[in-house]
Structures are given as C-alpha cells and as structure tokens.
Write a protein that holds these residues in place. Structure first.
Motif, PDB file in Angstrom:
ATOM      1  N   LEU A  21       0.816  -1.212   0.000  1.00 22.28           N
ATOM      2  CA  LEU A  21       0.000   0.000   0.000  1.00 22.28           C
ATOM      3  C   LEU A  21       0.852   1.266   0.000  1.00 22.28           C
ATOM      4  CD1 LEU A  21      -2.774  -1.131   2.475  1.00 22.28           C
ATOM      5  CD2 LEU A  21      -2.804  -1.177  -0.018  1.00 22.28           C
ATOM      6  N   ARG A  22       1.994   1.215   0.637  1.00 23.36           N
ATOM      7  CA  ARG A  22       2.874   2.389   0.699  1.00 23.36           C
ATOM      8  C   ARG A  22       3.224   2.869  -0.703  1.00 23.36           C
ATOM      9  NH1 ARG A  22       6.869   0.689   4.294  1.00 23.36           N
ATOM     10  NH2 ARG A  22       5.597   1.542   5.963  1.00 23.36           N
ATOM     11  N   SER A  23       3.472   1.954  -1.620  1.00 23.54           N
ATOM     12  CA  SER A  23       3.847   2.343  -2.979  1.00 23.54           C
ATOM     13  C   SER A  23       2.717   3.117  -3.666  1.00 23.54           C
ATOM     14  CB  SER A  23       4.256   1.125  -3.800  1.00 23.54           C
ATOM     15  OG  SER A  23       3.212   0.186  -3.856  1.00 23.54           O
ATOM     16  N   VAL A  24       1.466   2.814  -3.338  1.00 22.20           N
ATOM     17  CA  VAL A  24       0.340   3.560  -3.902  1.00 22.20           C
ATOM     18  C   VAL A  24       0.352   4.995  -3.371  1.00 22.20           C
ATOM     19  CG1 VAL A  24      -2.181   3.715  -4.043  1.00 22.20           C
ATOM     20  CG2 VAL A  24      -1.062   1.472  -4.192  1.00 22.20           C
ATOM     21  N   GLN A  35      -2.640   7.264   7.108  1.00 24.07           N
ATOM     22  CA  GLN A  35      -2.724   6.173   8.066  1.00 24.07           C
ATOM     23  C   GLN A  35      -3.719   5.166   7.505  1.00 24.07           C
ATOM     24  OE1 GLN A  35      -4.674   6.568  12.062  1.00 24.07           O
ATOM     25  NE2 GLN A  35      -2.567   6.183  12.744  1.00 24.07           N
ATOM     26  N   VAL A  36      -3.346   3.901   7.567  1.00 25.26           N
ATOM     27  CA  VAL A  36      -4.184   2.826   7.053  1.00 25.26           C
ATOM     28  C   VAL A  36      -4.641   1.970   8.215  1.00 25.26           C
ATOM     29  CG1 VAL A  36      -4.230   0.769   5.576  1.00 25.26           C
ATOM     30  CG2 VAL A  36      -2.948   2.804   4.849  1.00 25.26           C
ATOM     31  N   ARG A  37      -5.947   1.826   8.326  1.00 23.37           N
ATOM     32  CA  ARG A  37      -6.535   0.987   9.378  1.00 23.37           C
ATOM     33  C   ARG A  37      -7.161  -0.231   8.711  1.00 23.37           C
ATOM     34  NH1 ARG A  37      -7.841   2.052  14.490  1.00 23.37           N
ATOM     35  NH2 ARG A  37      -7.473   4.258  14.171  1.00 23.37           N
ATOM     36  N   GLN A  38      -6.729  -1.403   9.131  1.00 25.23           N
ATOM     37  CA  GLN A  38      -7.285  -2.640   8.590  1.00 25.23           C
ATOM     38  C   GLN A  38      -8.743  -2.773   9.013  1.00 25.23           C
ATOM     39  OE1 GLN A  38      -5.285  -6.171   9.941  1.00 25.23           O
ATOM     40  NE2 GLN A  38      -6.554  -7.526   8.721  1.00 25.23           N
ATOM     41  N   THR A  39      -9.559  -3.251   8.104  1.00 26.59           N
ATOM     42  CA  THR A  39     -10.946  -3.582   8.397  1.00 26.59           C
ATOM     43  C   THR A  39     -11.119  -5.075   8.116  1.00 26.59           C
ATOM     44  OG1 THR A  39     -11.730  -3.091   6.161  1.00 26.59           O
ATOM     45  CG2 THR A  39     -11.723  -1.259   7.746  1.00 26.59           C
ATOM     46  N   ALA A  40     -12.265  -5.593   8.388  1.00 26.90           N
ATOM     47  CA  ALA A  40     -12.492  -7.028   8.210  1.00 26.90           C
ATOM     48  C   ALA A  40     -12.259  -7.480   6.770  1.00 26.90           C
ATOM     49  CB  ALA A  40     -13.900  -7.401   8.661  1.00 26.90           C
ATOM     50  N   ARG A  41     -12.602  -6.628   5.793  1.00 24.71           N
ATOM     51  CA  ARG A  41     -12.502  -7.033   4.386  1.00 24.71           C
ATOM     52  C   ARG A  41     -11.580  -6.152   3.553  1.00 24.71           C
ATOM     53  NH1 ARG A  41     -17.859  -7.066   1.903  1.00 24.71           N
ATOM     54  NH2 ARG A  41     -16.671  -7.783   0.125  1.00 24.71           N
ATOM     55  N   GLY A  42     -10.810  -5.282   4.202  1.00 25.49           N
ATOM     56  CA  GLY A  42      -9.932  -4.403   3.447  1.00 25.49           C
ATOM     57  C   GLY A  42      -9.282  -3.383   4.339  1.00 25.49           C
ATOM     58  N   ALA A  93       3.484   9.144  13.949  1.00 17.64           N
ATOM     59  CA  ALA A  93       2.235   8.527  13.504  1.00 17.64           C
ATOM     60  C   ALA A  93       2.509   7.085  13.121  1.00 17.64           C
ATOM     61  CB  ALA A  93       1.672   9.281  12.307  1.00 17.64           C
ATOM     62  N   LYS A  94       1.655   6.205  13.538  1.00 21.31           N
ATOM     63  CA  LYS A  94       1.750   4.818  13.095  1.00 21.31           C
ATOM     64  C   LYS A  94       0.966   4.723  11.796  1.00 21.31           C
ATOM     65  CE  LYS A  94       1.327   0.119  14.558  1.00 21.31           C
ATOM     66  NZ  LYS A  94       1.043  -0.817  15.593  1.00 21.31           N
ATOM     67  N   ARG A  95       1.619   4.327  10.735  1.00 21.27           N
ATOM     68  CA  ARG A  95       0.991   4.321   9.418  1.00 21.27           C
ATOM     69  C   ARG A  95       0.009   3.172   9.210  1.00 21.27           C
ATOM     70  NH1 ARG A  95       2.867   8.433   6.626  1.00 21.27           N
ATOM     71  NH2 ARG A  95       5.060   8.926   6.645  1.00 21.27           N
ATOM     72  N   PHE A  96       0.290   2.019   9.787  1.00 16.32           N
ATOM     73  CA  PHE A  96      -0.548   0.840   9.554  1.00 16.32           C
ATOM     74  C   PHE A  96      -1.059   0.299  10.879  1.00 16.32           C
ATOM     75  CE2 PHE A  96       2.172   1.300   5.939  1.00 16.32           C
ATOM     76  CZ  PHE A  96       1.307   1.084   4.867  1.00 16.32           C
ATOM     77  N   LEU A  97      -2.371   0.227  11.003  1.00 16.05           N
ATOM     78  CA  LEU A  97      -3.011  -0.270  12.219  1.00 16.05           C
ATOM     79  C   LEU A  97      -3.766  -1.553  11.871  1.00 16.05           C
ATOM     80  CD1 LEU A  97      -4.445   3.149  13.384  1.00 16.05           C
ATOM     81  CD2 LEU A  97      -2.388   2.035  14.222  1.00 16.05           C
ATOM     82  N   SER A  98      -3.315  -2.652  12.432  1.00 19.00           N
ATOM     83  CA  SER A  98      -3.957  -3.930  12.133  1.00 19.00           C
ATOM     84  C   SER A  98      -5.084  -4.195  13.106  1.00 19.00           C
ATOM     85  CB  SER A  98      -2.932  -5.061  12.182  1.00 19.00           C
ATOM     86  OG  SER A  98      -2.391  -5.146  13.485  1.00 19.00           O
ATOM     87  N   LEU A  99      -5.985  -5.075  12.696  1.00 18.11           N
ATOM     88  CA  LEU A  99      -7.048  -5.521  13.583  1.00 18.11           C
ATOM     89  C   LEU A  99      -6.463  -6.413  14.649  1.00 18.11           C
ATOM     90  CD1 LEU A  99      -9.937  -6.571  11.155  1.00 18.11           C
ATOM     91  CD2 LEU A  99      -9.931  -4.647  12.731  1.00 18.11           C
ATOM     92  N   ALA A 100      -7.002  -6.322  15.828  1.00 18.10           N
ATOM     93  CA  ALA A 100      -6.599  -7.279  16.880  1.00 18.10           C
ATOM     94  C   ALA A 100      -7.091  -8.650  16.462  1.00 18.10           C
ATOM     95  CB  ALA A 100      -7.212  -6.864  18.220  1.00 18.10           C
ATOM     96  N   PRO A 101      -6.349  -9.710  16.779  1.00 18.51           N
ATOM     97  CA  PRO A 101      -6.793 -11.055  16.408  1.00 18.51           C
ATOM     98  C   PRO A 101      -8.215 -11.309  16.885  1.00 18.51           C
ATOM     99  CG  PRO A 101      -4.600 -11.120  17.345  1.00 18.51           C
ATOM    100  CD  PRO A 101      -5.104  -9.715  17.525  1.00 18.51           C
TER     101      PRO A 101
END
Length: 105
Positions: A21-24, A35-42, A93-101
């Motif tokens: 995603l960074r390259s985009v 900042q990118v936050r993960q969602t269930a489907r994207g 800033a944290k650029r990528f935030l993943s979903l908790a397991p």
C-alpha cells in the motif's frame, strides 16, 4: 524488505506487507501523510492532502493493490483529514493499524 511486525496486516490466507500500500501513497503526490486501518474485508485510509484528491481514484488503486496481493474483493474507503494521530510516547504517527486477532470491524 519487511516492515515491523506490527505493520503487517493479516487477513485469512493473506499476509499484507506495508510496501503493497505504501507504494500507492508514494505515487500519489497530493497525499502528504496517511494512516491505514485494517478492516475485516480491506482497509480504511485517512489521508492528509496538499491539493485536491481524487478519493475514488485512490481507493481504486488501493483496491487493485490489495487484490494483487491476494485479498479477494477488498473493500477500501478513503477520507481526507487534517492530521493523522501521533503516538504520545514516540511522537510519530503509526501508518498501519492492524485488527486485533479475532476482531471484525
């Protein structure tokens, strides 16, 4: 090259490295911070911009990158913001935030 372990977004059957995603974002000069936050489907992307941004176009490019990485039918949303939150401890800033397991968002 791999990012920090907490930068990796994990979907069922797909491990997404930040570079995907960074390259985009790097190829989108209007975006000065994100900042990118993960969602269930994207992902949901928050972008600080220096000029008018084609949000639908950016969402399409992010969707294409996710699909190219193996995520089927990714859902992508993009919003423009005035600032990206920073970590109080690091001041960065944290650029990528993943979903908790086990989390669905």
């Amino acid at each position: 090259m791999e990012g920090r372990a907490d930068d990796v977004l994990r979907f069922p059957g797909v491990t997404l490295r930040p570079l995907t995603l960074r390259s985009v974002f790097v190829a989108t000069p209007e975006v000065v911070e994100y900042q990118v936050r993960q969602t269930a489907r994207g992902v949901h992307a928050a972008a600080v911009v220096a000029a008018a941004l084609d949000r639908a176009g950016l969402a399409d490019r992010l969707r294409t990158a996710l699909a190219g990485a193996g995520l089927p039918d990714p859902v992508v949303t993009v919003e423009t913001v005035t600032a990206v939150p920073v970590d109080a401890r690091t001041g960065k800033a944290k650029r990528f935030l993943s979903l908790a397991p086990g989390t669905a968002s």
